[in-house]
Design a protein around this motif. Structure first.
Motif, PDB file in Angstrom:
ATOM      1  N   ASP A 238       0.595  -0.508  -2.607  1.00  0.00           N
ATOM      2  CA  ASP A 238      -0.770  -0.887  -2.711  1.00  0.00           C
ATOM      3  C   ASP A 238      -1.075  -2.398  -3.679  1.00  0.00           C
ATOM      4  OD1 ASP A 238      -1.483   1.297  -1.328  1.00  0.00           O
ATOM      5  OD2 ASP A 238      -2.586   2.347  -3.092  1.00  0.00           O
ATOM      6  N   ASP A 239       0.089  -2.454  -4.441  1.00  0.00           N
ATOM      7  CA  ASP A 239       0.248  -3.573  -5.255  1.00  0.00           C
ATOM      8  C   ASP A 239       0.341  -4.952  -4.786  1.00  0.00           C
ATOM      9  OD1 ASP A 239      -0.322  -2.092  -7.679  1.00  0.00           O
ATOM     10  OD2 ASP A 239       1.712  -2.312  -8.195  1.00  0.00           O
ATOM     11  N   THR A 240       0.944  -4.684  -3.566  1.00  0.00           N
ATOM     12  CA  THR A 240       1.304  -5.763  -2.726  1.00  0.00           C
ATOM     13  C   THR A 240       0.246  -6.335  -1.875  1.00  0.00           C
ATOM     14  OG1 THR A 240       3.604  -5.190  -2.583  1.00  0.00           O
ATOM     15  CG2 THR A 240       2.890  -6.971  -0.849  1.00  0.00           C
ATOM     16  N   GLU A 241      -1.004  -5.481  -1.643  1.00  0.00           N
ATOM     17  CA  GLU A 241      -1.984  -5.887  -1.063  1.00  0.00           C
ATOM     18  C   GLU A 241      -2.659  -7.131  -1.869  1.00  0.00           C
ATOM     19  OE1 GLU A 241      -4.796  -2.751  -0.301  1.00  0.00           O
ATOM     20  OE2 GLU A 241      -3.302  -1.553   0.825  1.00  0.00           O
ATOM     21  N   VAL A 242      -2.677  -7.253  -3.130  1.00  0.00           N
ATOM     22  CA  VAL A 242      -3.284  -8.304  -3.865  1.00  0.00           C
ATOM     23  C   VAL A 242      -2.546  -9.808  -3.290  1.00  0.00           C
ATOM     24  CG1 VAL A 242      -3.310  -9.104  -5.971  1.00  0.00           C
ATOM     25  CG2 VAL A 242      -3.359  -6.815  -5.907  1.00  0.00           C
TER      26      VAL A 242
ATOM     27  N   ASN B 264       7.436 -11.430  -1.739  1.00  0.00           N
ATOM     28  CA  ASN B 264       7.654 -10.444  -2.919  1.00  0.00           C
ATOM     29  C   ASN B 264       8.894 -10.109  -3.114  1.00  0.00           C
ATOM     30  OD1 ASN B 264       7.212  -8.183  -4.539  1.00  0.00           O
ATOM     31  ND2 ASN B 264       7.194  -6.529  -2.895  1.00  0.00           N
TER      32      ASN B 264
ATOM     33  N   GLU C  71       4.403 -12.137  -5.025  1.00  0.00           N
ATOM     34  CA  GLU C  71       3.910 -11.159  -6.036  1.00  0.00           C
ATOM     35  C   GLU C  71       4.796 -11.109  -7.136  1.00  0.00           C
ATOM     36  OE1 GLU C  71       4.764  -6.257  -6.248  1.00  0.00           O
ATOM     37  OE2 GLU C  71       3.980  -6.993  -4.188  1.00  0.00           O
TER      38      GLU C  71
ATOM     39  N   SER D 121      -4.253 -13.162  -9.254  1.00  0.00           N
ATOM     40  CA  SER D 121      -5.112 -11.916  -8.972  1.00  0.00           C
ATOM     41  C   SER D 121      -4.430 -10.744  -9.502  1.00  0.00           C
ATOM     42  CB  SER D 121      -5.102 -11.565  -7.595  1.00  0.00           C
ATOM     43  OG  SER D 121      -6.178 -12.616  -6.961  1.00  0.00           O
ATOM     44  N   SER D 122      -4.998 -10.003 -10.034  1.00  0.00           N
ATOM     45  CA  SER D 122      -4.634  -8.565 -10.777  1.00  0.00           C
ATOM     46  C   SER D 122      -4.752  -7.464 -10.169  1.00  0.00           C
ATOM     47  CB  SER D 122      -5.624  -8.304 -12.255  1.00  0.00           C
ATOM     48  OG  SER D 122      -5.228  -9.669 -13.044  1.00  0.00           O
ATOM     49  N   ASP D 123      -3.909  -6.543 -10.245  1.00  0.00           N
ATOM     50  CA  ASP D 123      -3.961  -5.067  -9.445  1.00  0.00           C
ATOM     51  C   ASP D 123      -4.974  -4.196 -10.169  1.00  0.00           C
ATOM     52  OD1 ASP D 123      -2.695  -4.085 -11.506  1.00  0.00           O
ATOM     53  OD2 ASP D 123      -0.754  -4.256 -10.717  1.00  0.00           O
TER      54      ASP D 123
ATOM     55  N   ARG E 206      -0.685  -9.575 -10.835  1.00  0.00           N
ATOM     56  CA  ARG E 206       0.360  -9.093  -9.727  1.00  0.00           C
ATOM     57  C   ARG E 206       0.434  -9.920  -8.725  1.00  0.00           C
ATOM     58  NH1 ARG E 206       3.852  -6.013 -10.506  1.00  0.00           N
ATOM     59  NH2 ARG E 206       2.606  -4.249 -11.405  1.00  0.00           N
TER      60      ARG E 206
END
Length: 282
Positions: free
Chosen positions: A95-99, A187, A241, A265-267, A273
């Protein structure tokens, strides 16, 4: 044993072995083997479990107790609404990579040209998402033979037009002309080498080459900023990322190479992130 009893048994075993989110993981395993989601479990939970499937569940639980990632056992995982095949040898989409994907989508939305290259693509999660959502023309670069296998499967699975290429990003930048791309995204491996043995056991089951960022964690960032920035059009963007605590250093490296208009942007854990910056000068 009926399905409800099997579910409770799986959950109890996982909890006793300190597996986080044991109930959720049990439900995932039940759904994988029996095809029953939570709603079906409520309706059919009193039905007897097929003995062969019960045995398969038991085998899956044993693998999980050996700290094999749940995603590898399931064989697939979702990312931004798309399904991705995963297994030994490929980094699991997180999910972190969505950022970072969201930063890229925001950048691409107002651009007519959307030529993108995804470096260290792995499963292809970023590449496929940008291709399908932004309708971008995406090239995905990956070195690992195992990861390339999953990358190609996932391109086909999602009916994507991503072009997959096997290559070492420390060398293959010479194969691309300068001023070619509107966006470069990665990433990259960013874990400090000495910290890898301290990672969660599940993470250590993932490929080291997708984690190891060198002695300071910055090897891949430095290569991409130094060599790949030349492949961007003026006004194009570079997005990464980030590992925890890396945002300021990466921003400085990018600024020293002619980037500006940064967005960070932050996770969900409030960790910075992802970063994106546009090329202001050559």
């Amino acid at each position: 044993m009926n399905l409800n009893q099997l579910y409770k048994k799986c959950t109890a075993i996982l909890e006793q072995n300190n597996i986080e989110n044991a109930a959720y993981e049990s439900q995932c395993l039940i759904e994988k083997v029996f095809g029953f989601d939570r709603a079906h479990m409520i309706a059919f939970g009193n039905h007897e479990a097929d003995p062969e499937k019960e045995l398969l569940i038991s085998q899956f639980v044993k693998r999980r107790l050996n700290r094999e990632p749940l995603q590898y056992i399931l064989g697939e995982w979702s990312f931004m609404g798309f399904e991705f095949k995963v297994g030994e040898g490929v980094l699991i989409p997180r999910d972190d990579t969505e950022v970072v994907v969201c930063l890229c989508l925001d950048f691409l939305k107002d651009r007519q040209c959307k030529k993108v290259i995804d470096l260290c693509s792995g499963s292809g999660a970023i590449a496929v998402a940008l291709n399908k959502i932004a309708k971008a023309n995406v090239t995905a670069i990956e070195l690992s033979k195992n990861a390339m296998n999953y990358l190609n499967k996932n391109i086909a699975l999602n009916q994507s037009s991503v072009k997959a290429m096997k290559g070492d990003i420390f060398e293959c930048y010479t194969a691309f002309p300068d001023s070619e791309f509107d966006l470069i995204v990665s990433n990259p491996p960013y874990i400090i080498t000495s910290e890898i043995p301290q990672l969660q056991p599940e993470v250590q089951k993932e490929p080291v080459m997708a984690l190891d960022g060198g002695a300071d964690g910055y090897d891949f960032y430095k290569c991409i900023i130094t060599h790949w920035s030349k492949k961007l059009k003026y006004g194009g963007a570079l997005a990464f990322e980030l590992g925890e605590g890396q945002a300021d250093s990466i921003k400085t490296l990018m600024a020293d190479s002619g980037f500006g208009n940064f967005k960070i942007s932050s996770d969900f854990g409030n960790i910075q992130r992802a970063i994106i910056g546009t090329l202001m000068r050559k």
